[in-house]
Design an enzyme around this catalytic site. Structure first.
Site, PDB file in Angstrom:
ATOM      1  N   GLN A  90     -27.441  25.750  32.596  1.00  0.00           N
ATOM      2  CA  GLN A  90     -27.430  24.976  31.351  1.00  0.00           C
ATOM      3  C   GLN A  90     -27.914  23.528  31.471  1.00  0.00           C
ATOM      4  OE1 GLN A  90     -24.403  23.748  27.706  1.00  0.00           O
ATOM      5  NE2 GLN A  90     -23.717  25.270  29.131  1.00  0.00           N
TER       6      GLN A  90
ATOM      7  N   ARG B 144     -37.462  33.130  39.735  1.00  0.00           N
ATOM      8  CA  ARG B 144     -37.574  34.109  40.813  1.00  0.00           C
ATOM      9  C   ARG B 144     -38.060  35.458  40.268  1.00  0.00           C
ATOM     10  NH1 ARG B 144     -32.298  34.077  44.470  1.00  0.00           N
ATOM     11  NH2 ARG B 144     -31.585  32.918  42.666  1.00  0.00           N
TER      12      ARG B 144
ATOM     13  N   THR C 137     -40.979  31.004  45.339  1.00  0.00           N
ATOM     14  CA  THR C 137     -41.391  29.735  45.949  1.00  0.00           C
ATOM     15  C   THR C 137     -40.965  29.630  47.410  1.00  0.00           C
ATOM     16  OG1 THR C 137     -39.389  28.760  45.051  1.00  0.00           O
ATOM     17  CG2 THR C 137     -41.418  28.450  43.787  1.00  0.00           C
ATOM     18  N   LYS C 138     -40.383  30.705  47.925  1.00  0.00           N
ATOM     19  CA  LYS C 138     -40.044  30.695  49.361  1.00  0.00           C
ATOM     20  C   LYS C 138     -41.119  31.401  50.189  1.00  0.00           C
ATOM     21  CE  LYS C 138     -35.111  29.958  49.399  1.00  0.00           C
ATOM     22  NZ  LYS C 138     -33.785  30.593  49.449  1.00  0.00           N
TER      23      LYS C 138
ATOM     24  N   PHE D  43     -30.915  22.781  41.263  1.00  0.00           N
ATOM     25  CA  PHE D  43     -30.388  23.710  42.260  1.00  0.00           C
ATOM     26  C   PHE D  43     -29.204  23.071  42.979  1.00  0.00           C
ATOM     27  CE2 PHE D  43     -34.964  25.120  42.345  1.00  0.00           C
ATOM     28  CZ  PHE D  43     -34.730  26.299  41.670  1.00  0.00           C
TER      29      PHE D  43
ATOM     30  N   LYS E 286     -21.303  22.876  45.005  1.00  0.00           N
ATOM     31  CA  LYS E 286     -21.935  23.480  43.826  1.00  0.00           C
ATOM     32  C   LYS E 286     -21.015  23.204  42.648  1.00  0.00           C
ATOM     33  CE  LYS E 286     -24.456  27.243  45.952  1.00  0.00           C
ATOM     34  NZ  LYS E 286     -24.698  28.680  45.997  1.00  0.00           N
TER      35      LYS E 286
ATOM     36  N   GLU F  23     -19.834  23.484  34.745  1.00  0.00           N
ATOM     37  CA  GLU F  23     -19.293  22.676  33.647  1.00  0.00           C
ATOM     38  C   GLU F  23     -17.867  22.137  33.863  1.00  0.00           C
ATOM     39  OE1 GLU F  23     -20.570  21.823  30.417  1.00  0.00           O
ATOM     40  OE2 GLU F  23     -18.714  20.700  30.477  1.00  0.00           O
TER      41      GLU F  23
ATOM     42  N   ASP G 241     -22.498  20.013  31.420  1.00  0.00           N
ATOM     43  CA  ASP G 241     -23.818  20.643  31.484  1.00  0.00           C
ATOM     44  C   ASP G 241     -24.838  20.005  30.538  1.00  0.00           C
ATOM     45  OD1 ASP G 241     -23.120  22.400  33.447  1.00  0.00           O
ATOM     46  OD2 ASP G 241     -22.658  24.046  32.095  1.00  0.00           O
TER      47      ASP G 241
ATOM     48  N   GLY H 174      -9.746   5.299  19.180  1.00  0.00           N
ATOM     49  CA  GLY H 174     -10.052   3.897  18.942  1.00  0.00           C
ATOM     50  C   GLY H 174      -8.829   3.160  18.439  1.00  0.00           C
ATOM     51  N   GLY H 175      -9.052   2.161  17.618  1.00  0.00           N
ATOM     52  CA  GLY H 175      -7.937   1.371  17.116  1.00  0.00           C
ATOM     53  C   GLY H 175      -7.325   1.944  15.850  1.00  0.00           C
TER      54      GLY H 175
ATOM     55  N   GLN I 295      -7.201   4.237   8.453  1.00  0.00           N
ATOM     56  CA  GLN I 295      -8.027   3.078   8.764  1.00  0.00           C
ATOM     57  C   GLN I 295      -7.291   1.823   8.303  1.00  0.00           C
ATOM     58  OE1 GLN I 295     -11.639   2.853   6.559  1.00  0.00           O
ATOM     59  NE2 GLN I 295     -12.814   1.974   8.249  1.00  0.00           N
TER      60      GLN I 295
ATOM     61  N   GLN J 167      -8.129  -1.131   7.484  1.00  0.00           N
ATOM     62  CA  GLN J 167      -8.633  -1.850   6.304  1.00  0.00           C
ATOM     63  C   GLN J 167      -8.558  -1.022   5.013  1.00  0.00           C
ATOM     64  OE1 GLN J 167     -10.122  -1.063   9.127  1.00  0.00           O
ATOM     65  NE2 GLN J 167     -12.341  -0.938   9.014  1.00  0.00           N
TER      66      GLN J 167
HETATM   67  N1  COA Z   1     -38.078  31.514  44.429  1.00  0.00           N
HETATM   68  C1  COA Z   1     -37.381  31.630  45.565  1.00  0.00           C
HETATM   69  N2  COA Z   1     -36.136  31.150  45.724  1.00  0.00           N
HETATM   70  C2  COA Z   1     -35.584  30.523  44.658  1.00  0.00           C
HETATM   71  C3  COA Z   1     -36.268  30.367  43.449  1.00  0.00           C
HETATM   72  C4  COA Z   1     -37.580  30.909  43.361  1.00  0.00           C
HETATM   73  N3  COA Z   1     -38.283  30.814  42.243  1.00  0.00           N
HETATM   74  N4  COA Z   1     -35.464  29.716  42.599  1.00  0.00           N
HETATM   75  C5  COA Z   1     -34.310  29.471  43.253  1.00  0.00           C
HETATM   76  N5  COA Z   1     -34.387  29.943  44.496  1.00  0.00           N
HETATM   77  C6  COA Z   1     -33.364  29.878  45.533  1.00  0.00           C
HETATM   78  C7  COA Z   1     -32.933  28.472  45.863  1.00  0.00           C
HETATM   79  O1  COA Z   1     -33.887  27.834  46.648  1.00  0.00           O
HETATM   80  C8  COA Z   1     -31.634  28.741  46.596  1.00  0.00           C
HETATM   81  O2  COA Z   1     -31.912  29.129  47.924  1.00  0.00           O
HETATM   82  P1  COA Z   1     -31.076  28.563  49.191  1.00  0.00           P
HETATM   83  O3  COA Z   1     -29.632  28.828  48.882  1.00  0.00           O
HETATM   84  O4  COA Z   1     -31.588  29.374  50.331  1.00  0.00           O
HETATM   85  O5  COA Z   1     -31.381  27.122  49.301  1.00  0.00           O
HETATM   86  C9  COA Z   1     -31.100  29.991  45.883  1.00  0.00           C
HETATM   87  O6  COA Z   1     -32.183  30.474  45.085  1.00  0.00           O
HETATM   88  C10 COA Z   1     -29.904  29.764  44.999  1.00  0.00           C
HETATM   89  O7  COA Z   1     -30.026  28.576  44.251  1.00  0.00           O
HETATM   90  P2  COA Z   1     -28.708  27.789  43.847  1.00  0.00           P
HETATM   91  O8  COA Z   1     -29.064  26.628  43.040  1.00  0.00           O
HETATM   92  O9  COA Z   1     -27.905  27.537  45.067  1.00  0.00           O
HETATM   93  O10 COA Z   1     -28.001  28.874  42.911  1.00  0.00           O
HETATM   94  P3  COA Z   1     -26.467  29.287  42.840  1.00  0.00           P
HETATM   95  O11 COA Z   1     -26.444  30.348  41.806  1.00  0.00           O
HETATM   96  O12 COA Z   1     -25.868  29.649  44.130  1.00  0.00           O
HETATM   97  O13 COA Z   1     -25.726  27.970  42.305  1.00  0.00           O
HETATM   98  C11 COA Z   1     -25.266  26.194  40.734  1.00  0.00           C
HETATM   99  C12 COA Z   1     -25.832  27.610  40.939  1.00  0.00           C
HETATM  100  C13 COA Z   1     -25.522  25.818  39.295  1.00  0.00           C
HETATM  101  C14 COA Z   1     -23.765  26.202  41.018  1.00  0.00           C
HETATM  102  C15 COA Z   1     -25.983  25.217  41.682  1.00  0.00           C
HETATM  103  O14 COA Z   1     -27.360  25.364  41.505  1.00  0.00           O
HETATM  104  C16 COA Z   1     -25.606  23.754  41.458  1.00  0.00           C
HETATM  105  O15 COA Z   1     -24.533  23.320  41.873  1.00  0.00           O
HETATM  106  N6  COA Z   1     -26.516  22.996  40.837  1.00  0.00           N
HETATM  107  C17 COA Z   1     -26.372  21.557  40.678  1.00  0.00           C
HETATM  108  C18 COA Z   1     -25.404  21.223  39.590  1.00  0.00           C
HETATM  109  C19 COA Z   1     -25.737  21.877  38.281  1.00  0.00           C
HETATM  110  O16 COA Z   1     -26.769  21.669  37.697  1.00  0.00           O
HETATM  111  N7  COA Z   1     -24.765  22.664  37.789  1.00  0.00           N
HETATM  112  C20 COA Z   1     -24.746  23.022  36.402  1.00  0.00           C
HETATM  113  C21 COA Z   1     -25.388  24.205  36.083  1.00  0.00           C
HETATM  114  S1  COA Z   1     -25.222  24.360  34.351  1.00  0.00           S
END
Ligand code: COA
Length: 416
Positions: free
Chosen positions: A17, A38, A74-75, A97, A137, A140, A169, A248-249, A273, A275
């Site tokens: 989000q 992905r 992207t990996k 991420f 990690k 919200e 979020d 507030g007040g 309020q 006033q």
């Molecule tokens: N191709 C290949 N790999 C991809 C990819 C793609 N297109 N997109 C994501 N990935 C990989 C990431 O590189 C990561 O790999 P790694 O663990 O080897 O480094 C993996 O997918 C998982 O990504 P991650 O962000 O760790 O996802 P998660 O589901 O485990 O965690 C959150 C989700 C939201 C908890 C975490 O991303 C986070 O804490 N984000 C920051 C705070 C935040 O924005 N939270 C609010 C979300 S509303």
């Protein structure tokens, strides 16, 4: 119609989000937003809380409108190469991420600057880089708890409480959008991009700043006179939960209206309020309170404010929340009906202003979303459907110069 952010290319490397809310806002205002997902998986919210089998969930469609979608691993070396090409021609890259994920993928801030020194790199994390929790990690409610909102929300005899509003979020996404737009303006002067980061803890605290105000007042004088605990209860050395007290007040409370016994939302928020005291007394049929020394000043009222609210509830007993507000508005009393999501969904004024919008999705059909809460005199954002996973993969790769054969090979190798 030309939109303000037209021509700004955004790589949307976000999920769930916080990040998507930021890039969606940029897309509404005209930016060309490409969501990188992905292959075969996509943003996790496509599958979360589904209401129709195999169709992108509302969680996704309501945070990703007006974007394009590219499936890209992207990996993989080929995927990294494609992302590098995109970065070279983009203006903004946004990611949220887990901490360290961009570095692990080979896209540290240093590397991004090498690829494109004009790029603005926006990043959301749960905590700031120097925080002892920086490695966590965060979702919200974790942020609401860490940002001071939960300890100050709810009733004094209950546990810390999170809000239904996405203070961690979407709010962090809005803060990041402000940062990105500021960096874009700065780039006009310097020619350089920069890294813009927000922590969800900070963004929650920014909205909870009145509670930090109260902490300092409490430490100085030992009590908070606008809280229900005053003057008959006790204060500790931390800001307490104040129920529905006005922040507030001006004292306020959620008051019962006609039908509250069977309708959980037959309430209004009523503000006294300072006033408008005389008008308030006239409105609720208590003109004798205007000059009564037990009622005439805020200080006199404070010690029995809940008796006053109880008397106002007697006046409200034969009025619906809408009837009550219609009377009170004539006396300039700050108040509103407590609206349900159902009432909001069908509110004609919110529909007309573009705040609640019906969007047509090519698979799901029509659904409601929240449009831009920011209104402009020069344009009105058009809210479009969210993209299907990989809907624009071929289009984007073709623009980058890949042939149909090459795209097929990348697909076979699951790079896209
Ligand atoms: N191709 C290949 N790999 C991809 C990819 C793609 N297109 N997109 C994501 N990935 C990989 C990431 O590189 C990561 O790999 P790694 O663990 O080897 O480094 C993996 O997918 C998982 O990504 P991650 O962000 O760790 O996802 P998660 O589901 O485990 O965690 C959150 C989700 C939201 C908890 C975490 O991303 C986070 O804490 N984000 C920051 C705070 C935040 O924005 N939270 C609010 C979300 S509303």
């Amino acid at each position: 119609m030309s939109l303000p952010l037209e021509g700004i290319k955004v790589i949307d490397f976000t999920g769930v989000q916080a990040g998507p809310a930021c890039t969606q806002l940029l897309a509404w205002f005209g930016a060309d937003v490409l969501k990188v997902e992905r292959p075969g998986v996509g943003d996790i919210t496509r599958r979360q809380l589904r209401d129709i089998p195999d169709v992108d969930a509302l969680y996704f469609t309501m945070l990703n409108s007006n974007k394009k979608s590219l499936e890209l691993n992207t990996k993989s070396p080929e995927g990294r190469e494609i992302l590098e090409k995109l970065i070279r021609s983009a203006d903004v890259l946004v990611e949220n991420f887990a901490p360290g994920a961009m570095d692990r993928m080979g896209f540290s801030w240093e590397r991004i600057q090498e690829l494109n020194p004009r790029l603005i790199f926006g990043s959301v994390k749960g905590f700031g880089e120097n925080s002892p929790y920086a490695d966590l990690k965060v979702y919200e409610n974790v942020a609401q708890c860490a940002g001071g909102a939960a300890s100050t929300t709810g009733f004094w005899d209950g546990p810390p409480t999170v809000s239904g509003a996405a203070l961690g979020d979407s709010n962090s996404g809005m803060h990041l959008a402000i940062g990105i737009l500021t960096a874009l303006i700065d780039r006009m002067k310097t020619g350089k991009g920069q890294k813009v980061t927000v922590s969800m803890q900070d963004c929650v605290l920014n909205l909870a700043r009145v509670k930090l105000r109260d902490q300092q007042r409490l430490e100085r004088v030992g009590y908070l006179e606008e809280y229900p605990q005053y003057p008959n209860g006790t204060f500790s050395d931390v800001v307490p939960r104040g129920g529905n007290a006005g922040g507030g007040g001006q004292p306020g409370w959620v008051l019962k209206c006609k039908g509250w016994e069977t309708d959980d939302n037959a309430y209004i928020y009523f503000t006294i309020q300072e006033q408008a005291w005389a008008a308030t007394c006239k409105a609720i049929g208590k003109p004798e309170w205007i000059d009564d020394p037990d009622y005439a000043t805020p200080r006199a009222r404070q010690s029995h404010i809940f008796e006053i609210f109880a008397d106002i509830e007697k006046w409200l007993a034969d009025k619906t929340k809408f009837e009550a507000v219609d009377i009170l508005r004539k006396f300039d009393i700050p108040c509103a009906p407590v609206l349900t999501m159902k009432e909001i969904a069908y509110d004609p004024a919110l529909r007309e202003s573009g705040t609640v919008v019906e969007v047509q999705h090519k698979v799901r059909g029509p659904y409601l979303t929240v449009g831009s809460p920011i209104k402009f005199s020069g344009f009105k954002p058009t809210i479009l459907e969210s993209p299907l996973l990989g809907e624009h993969t071929d289009e984007v790769l073709t623009e980058l110069g890949y042939s149909a054969d090459e795209i097929a090979k990348l697909r076979a190798a699951r790079v896209v």
